[in-house]
Design a protein around this motif. Structure first.
Motif, PDB file in Angstrom:
ATOM      1  N   ARG A   1       0.818  -1.207   0.000  1.00 26.29           N
ATOM      2  CA  ARG A   1       0.000   0.000   0.000  1.00 26.29           C
ATOM      3  C   ARG A   1       0.856   1.264   0.000  1.00 26.29           C
ATOM      4  NH1 ARG A   1      -5.336  -0.988   1.222  1.00 26.29           N
ATOM      5  NH2 ARG A   1      -5.785  -3.156   1.779  1.00 26.29           N
ATOM      6  N   GLY A   2       0.286   2.293  -0.616  1.00 22.19           N
ATOM      7  CA  GLY A   2       0.900   3.607  -0.531  1.00 22.19           C
ATOM      8  C   GLY A   2       1.410   4.129  -1.861  1.00 22.19           C
ATOM      9  N   LYS A   3       1.469   5.457  -1.937  1.00 26.28           N
ATOM     10  CA  LYS A   3       2.047   6.098  -3.110  1.00 26.28           C
ATOM     11  C   LYS A   3       3.538   5.812  -3.141  1.00 26.28           C
ATOM     12  CE  LYS A   3       0.674  10.353  -3.848  1.00 26.28           C
ATOM     13  NZ  LYS A   3       0.354  11.769  -3.579  1.00 26.28           N
ATOM     14  N   GLY A   4       4.086   5.751  -4.330  1.00 30.42           N
ATOM     15  CA  GLY A   4       5.513   5.497  -4.430  1.00 30.42           C
ATOM     16  C   GLY A   4       5.904   4.987  -5.800  1.00 30.42           C
ATOM     17  N   VAL A   5       7.142   4.548  -5.868  1.00 32.03           N
ATOM     18  CA  VAL A   5       7.689   3.978  -7.099  1.00 32.03           C
ATOM     19  C   VAL A   5       7.860   2.484  -6.888  1.00 32.03           C
ATOM     20  CG1 VAL A   5       9.618   3.977  -8.718  1.00 32.03           C
ATOM     21  CG2 VAL A   5       8.883   6.129  -7.664  1.00 32.03           C
ATOM     22  N   TYR A   6       7.160   1.693  -7.695  1.00 33.09           N
ATOM     23  CA  TYR A   6       7.241   0.231  -7.637  1.00 33.09           C
ATOM     24  C   TYR A   6       7.864  -0.247  -8.953  1.00 33.09           C
ATOM     25  CZ  TYR A   6       3.755   0.700  -3.878  1.00 33.09           C
ATOM     26  OH  TYR A   6       3.077   1.051  -2.727  1.00 33.09           O
TER      27      TYR A   6
ATOM     28  N   ASP B   1      10.016   2.452  -3.495  1.00 28.51           N
ATOM     29  CA  ASP B   1      10.379   3.633  -2.711  1.00 28.51           C
ATOM     30  C   ASP B   1       9.089   4.372  -2.374  1.00 28.51           C
ATOM     31  OD1 ASP B   1      11.637   6.039  -1.693  1.00 28.51           O
ATOM     32  OD2 ASP B   1      11.183   6.927  -3.653  1.00 28.51           O
ATOM     33  N   LYS B   2       8.807   4.503  -1.075  1.00 25.75           N
ATOM     34  CA  LYS B   2       7.576   5.158  -0.633  1.00 25.75           C
ATOM     35  C   LYS B   2       7.859   6.455   0.107  1.00 25.75           C
ATOM     36  CE  LYS B   2       5.169   0.706  -0.294  1.00 25.75           C
ATOM     37  NZ  LYS B   2       4.315  -0.183   0.528  1.00 25.75           N
ATOM     38  N   SER B   3       9.037   7.007  -0.118  1.00 27.36           N
ATOM     39  CA  SER B   3       9.365   8.278   0.515  1.00 27.36           C
ATOM     40  C   SER B   3       8.563   9.395  -0.142  1.00 27.36           C
ATOM     41  CB  SER B   3      10.867   8.551   0.398  1.00 27.36           C
ATOM     42  OG  SER B   3      11.287   8.492  -0.951  1.00 27.36           O
ATOM     43  N   PRO B   4       8.458  10.556   0.498  1.00 25.94           N
ATOM     44  CA  PRO B   4       7.681  11.654  -0.077  1.00 25.94           C
ATOM     45  C   PRO B   4       8.152  11.995  -1.488  1.00 25.94           C
ATOM     46  CG  PRO B   4       8.249  12.144   2.193  1.00 25.94           C
ATOM     47  CD  PRO B   4       8.969  10.885   1.844  1.00 25.94           C
ATOM     48  N   GLU B   5       7.202  12.404  -2.323  1.00 26.52           N
ATOM     49  CA  GLU B   5       7.476  12.606  -3.740  1.00 26.52           C
ATOM     50  C   GLU B   5       8.612  13.596  -3.992  1.00 26.52           C
ATOM     51  OE1 GLU B   5       4.917  13.711  -7.763  1.00 26.52           O
ATOM     52  OE2 GLU B   5       3.898  13.290  -5.883  1.00 26.52           O
TER      53      GLU B   5
END
Length: 938
Positions: free
Chosen positions: A240-245, A262-266
């Motif tokens: 789950r979560g926004k990020g780069v997969y 990577d789910k760090s802030p954009e």
């Protein structure tokens, strides 16, 4: 009686006129066709191929091996068969004219015409089309599904009752990407919004996809990675979560899944990738490798750029790690700080190379492994001191192969290829064993990972190392032939001819010499000559033809094919005597002469076979016949599937023949002579010599009329009444210019002895290395009435220390070790550099010459052309220079290629045929008229 005679005379003249074929003109280029791709279904029942014009709309043809047409799909691209061979899927490109019009109108990317998707049911030939499709995928091995992404414009709100008091352009919303999962047989679809990335498992049972957050959802409630079970048609939100997969990988059985995210802030300046792991028994994917995981080097982390893969048995999971990159201080005021590149004499690579490869180095990762079912400790297999690794295809074996040239990189400034140390690295504990050191050459790992094998250019020998036993042997001890390039004529150690493959148990490795195929036991105990020396005795080069259509593995760099010795081998064959090509067969277990299947005046390409049947598909060509597609069950009886370029019959084409002569020093020489189809030995023809190094092996190559990057458009000039001569050049180290004289000039003199050659109207043309040789030749003889030099080096003393800006490499290696063939440094033998530099001999030039030298040339500094032009201009010699703005070493933009073809014809027509000079030849084109008047003739 006189009236009857006159009638028959006029009838004869009329018939002769009708029979005459017209010469090619510049309008023919765009419509000239080629077979750009082809494939055969696994069961051998269906074949597709794409007919592509040089510019315009392509067409996909679907047929049977018996050439019973099933259908055509106009503007098709990226076709593939479904795993079961029942469907063909392809994207449909927009009309070329529509895309062109949109570019003229400077449409934004999201306003450009969109691709569509075509699905053809091969049983019925019905085609179902879907608009606005960005991409599609099918499973690799099985499955009845296709997945594709469509672009759907959001529904516009009803504005009929809206307040229109606020004038202004309505806000344009971005098109939404929608994933469609479609059952190919019944057409049932599942759609999921906001998806850009998706992957099938190999067996087609599972699809994973990445969903982005809704437009105004800052949290990303439903964003993340999903696992879709195609049997149950259910999705699991496994991360789950926004990020780069990215770098999503299944194991062989599709029971395990891994990826990095990577789910760090954009807006975070430093990305933090972690390695995730999932099985269907879990609710969500879990992190199994991060910065603090046991085994991770200090100040390192999981790389977002490293490839992720499982071993075939699923026990090991490979991924990339890398040092945590430094972050730029954004509080610094940029205009108050210098922008400077610091070149240091101890740097491994020149600053120019570092900048050229900056993105690659920023994305560099180092191989590591973990055992997801056992402890999950990180085991680094590579690092900055041992950066390069190779795995076997299965990666089930213990050892990876690793190489390093650390400490020996500076010398690549003046030599090609660095010296390497070779290590075996354990995937169990990361321990390293040095196998060999100071190896310069090709290095590979056997399919089972039992042996490391390499060719060492320093001594020209093949070596094998048993990784478990730690024992190294030379394979070709006392073998009476060379395995190094026998035709090497540069001042460097020659390369080997390479490896054909291995048997499936690592018991034999099959290695090429110039002509034949040898089998060596990698432990050094036995060897045999598979082709029985028939290649060398008949001057035929045999090469194993791998007909499998499998995708090469990115993890098996330097690997070779696995050859089934129990099945008959198909060998490609090339005769060095006749230049003919063909096919032979042999039994890889018996050391006998291969048996000829077919060999003749043709060239073959794109050969492949059906997986389940003995059916071959290939192209066949020669200078007269374009590369059409054929099918055959035995490579003898064949069915022609395509008939491209029927318009060729309307034009005066030509012939190609092998010519031989003896040079002044007594060397046997050969080359190709191209003649017009309507060649008349009672006439005299101008001759243009086009050369590079050795071209005669291409005697049976088809040469379409095409605007070239600056080479001679051979078929075009032949059609227009020229003879074109392509001589082979063999070089003497230290004297490349004299070598060109020895072969090119003597070949032209031999042709001048023919009554049909106009000895007063000879010319030379070459590009790059050929351009250099053109520049040299006109300083040593006045026999040429015209010359054209593309991207020439004319001053080796100034070019020697220059930079090849595409790669950032210094040019010293080229003169000391490779093509320029001086064989010494500038300070060791300055006289050789001067003697071989046309600049110092330009006062001797009597030949009008055109130079092409482009301001973005990344191989030859464009000031080389300027040096030549300004010197000849000062000497008041007839010279022109073409600088195609923003262009590379070889012209890339099609409009520039077309431009140079027009100028070449006008130039040679003027000086070799006496036609009026075009304005650009007569008076040039001043800068004030640039883009207004191109100076072409009528």
């Amino acid at each position: 009686m006189q009236k009857i005679a006159t009638f028959f005379f006029l009838l004869f003249v009329a018939g002769t006129t009708l029979a005459q074929k017209k010469p090619l003109d510049h309008s023919v280029y765009d419509g000239w066709q080629s077979i750009s791709t082809s494939a055969i279904s696994k069961n051998g029942q269906f074949i597709y191929y794409i007919i592509s014009p040089q510019e315009g709309d392509a067409e996909l043809v679907v047929t049977t091996p018996q050439n019973q047409p099933l259908g055509r799909i106009h503007r098709a691209a990226n076709p593939s068969f479904s795993p079961d061979g029942k469907f063909l899927i392809a994207q449909i490109k927009p009309f070329f004219k529509d895309t062109r019009e949109a570019k003229i109108k400077k449409k934004k990317p999201d306003e450009m015409p969109k691709d569509s998707l075509a699905i053809m049911a091969l049983g019925t030939a019905d085609v179902y089309k879907i608009p606005a499709v960005k991409s599609y995928k099918t499973p690799e091995e099985s499955g009845n599904y296709i997945a594709y992404i469509s672009e759907q414009n959001p529904v516009r709100p009803d504005t009929t009752a809206a307040d229109t008091s606020k004038a202004g352009k309505p806000e344009r919303k971005k098109a939404q990407s929608v994933l469609h999962i479609r059952h190919l047989t019944d057409g049932e679809e599942t759609t999921i919004e906001r998806v850009e990335t998706y992957y099938f498992s190999k067996d087609g049972h599972v699809l994973v996809y990445v969903r982005t957050a809704a437009e105004k959802d800052s949290i990303g409630t439903d964003a993340g990675l999903y696992y879709y079970d195609l049997a149950t048609k259910t999705s699991r939100h496994i991360s789950r979560g926004k990020g780069v997969y990215k770098n999503i990988a299944f194991d062989e059985s599709a029971s395990q899944l891994a990826f990095v995210a990577d789910k760090s802030p954009e807006k975070s300046l430093q990305k933090t990738f972690n390695l995730y792991y999932y099985t269907s028994d879990q609710d969500t994917a879990v992190i199994i490798a991060h910065r603090q995981t046991a085994g991770m080097p200090q100040h390192w982390s999981v790389s977002g750029e490293g490839n992720v893969r499982f071993s075939k048995n699923g026990a090991k999971l490979f991924f990339g790690v890398a040092p945590i990159p430094a972050v730029k201080d954004t509080t610094l005021v940029e205009f108050e700080h210098a922008k400077v590149d610091i070149w240091h004499w101890k740097d491994d690579y020149l600053q120019s190379q570092q900048l050229a490869n900056l993105r690659r180095e920023q994305n560099r990762s180092y191989l590591a492994v973990t055992y997801p079912k056992q402890g999950r400790k990180i085991i680094p297999l590579a690092d900055e001191q041992l950066p390069d690794t190779r795995l076997t295809e299965d990666a089930d074996n213990e050892f990876a192969l690793a190489t390093t040239d650390v400490g020996r990189r500076i010398e690549t400034q003046w030599q090609t290829g660095s010296f390497q140390d070779i290590y075996a690295v354990s995937t169990v504990d990361g321990s390293r064993k040095k196998i060999a050191e100071n190896v310069r050459g090709s290095i590979s790992l056997s399919p089972q990972g039992t042996y490391a094998v390499w060719f060492n250019r320093t001594d020209g020998n093949w070596y094998s190392h048993d990784i478990q036993r730690g024992h190294t042997v030379q394979l070709n001890t006392d073998v009476p032939v060379s395995f190094a390039d026998e035709d090497n004529d540069v001042p460097d150690e020659p390369n080997g001819y390479g490896i054909a493959g291995w048997d499936e148990d690592d018991k034999e490795v099959f290695i090429y010499d110039k002509y034949d195929i040898w089998a060596f036991r990698p432990d050094g105990t036995k060897r045999r000559l598979v082709t029985n020396g028939a290649g060398r005795s008949n001057q035929i080069t045999f090469r194993y033809q791998d007909l499998t259509d499998g995708r090469p593995s990115m993890f098996r760099r330097g690997g070779a094919a696995v050859i089934d010795v129990k099945k008959p081998w198909i060998l490609s064959a090339f005769s060095h005597v006749t230049k003919e090509n063909g096919w032979y067969t042999t039994d890889g277990r018996n050391n006998r002469d291969p048996k000829a299947i077919v060999i003749g005046p043709y060239r073959y390409g794109q050969i492949k076979s059906a997986e389940d049947t003995d059916l071959y598909v290939y192209t066949k060509e020669n200078y007269v016949s374009p590369p059409d597609l054929y099918t055959s069950t035995d490579l003898i009886r064949e069915t022609k599937l395509s008939s491209i370029n029927p318009q060729q019959q309307q034009y005066n084409w030509g012939t190609a023949e092998l010519v031989k002569w003896t040079t002044p020093k007594g060397y046997a020489a050969e080359g190709i002579l191209y003649k017009p189809e309507d060649f008349d030995p009672s006439k005299k023809y101008p001759v243009i010599a086009y050369f590079y190094e050795r071209l005669s092996n291409g005697l049976y190559s088809y040469i379409p009329p095409s605007p070239t990057p600056s080479r001679l458009n051979i078929s075009f000039f032949v059609s227009n009444g020229y003879l074109v001569f392509a001589p082979d050049i063999r070089y003497e180290i230290g004297y490349p210019g004299q070598s060109a004289e020895e072969y090119v000039n003597s070949g032209m003199e031999a042709l001048k002895a023919q009554p049909w050659v106009d000895g007063e109207h000879l010319a030379v043309q070459g590009q790059s290395w050929g351009g250099y040789q053109v520049a040299h030749l006109i300083t040593r003889t006045d026999m040429y009435a015209a010359a054209w030099a593309g991207a020439p080096v004319v001053n080796m003393t100034s070019a020697y220390g220059g930079i090849r800006w595409d790669s950032g490499m210094n040019r010293q290696f080229q003169y000391e070790r490779t093509q320029s063939r001086i064989g010494a440094t500038l300070w060791e033998n300055p006289q050789l550099y001067i003697e071989n530099s046309p600049l110092f001999h330009l006062p001797n030039v009597m030949t009008p010459v055109v130079i092409m030298s482009n301001d973005e040339d990344g191989a030859v500094p464009w000031y080389q052309g300027i040096e030549m032009f300004t010197a000849l201009r000062r000497l008041q010699k007839p010279v022109w220079m073409l600088n195609y703005n923003g262009e590379a070493h070889n012209l890339v933009q099609r409009q520039n290629r077309k431009d140079i073809q027009r100028r070449q014809l006008e130039f040679f027509d003027h000086f070799l045929k006496g036609k009026p000079a075009a304005p650009w030849i007569e008076k040039g084109v001043p800068a004030v008229l640039k883009g207004i008047d191109w100076g072409f003739g009528k």
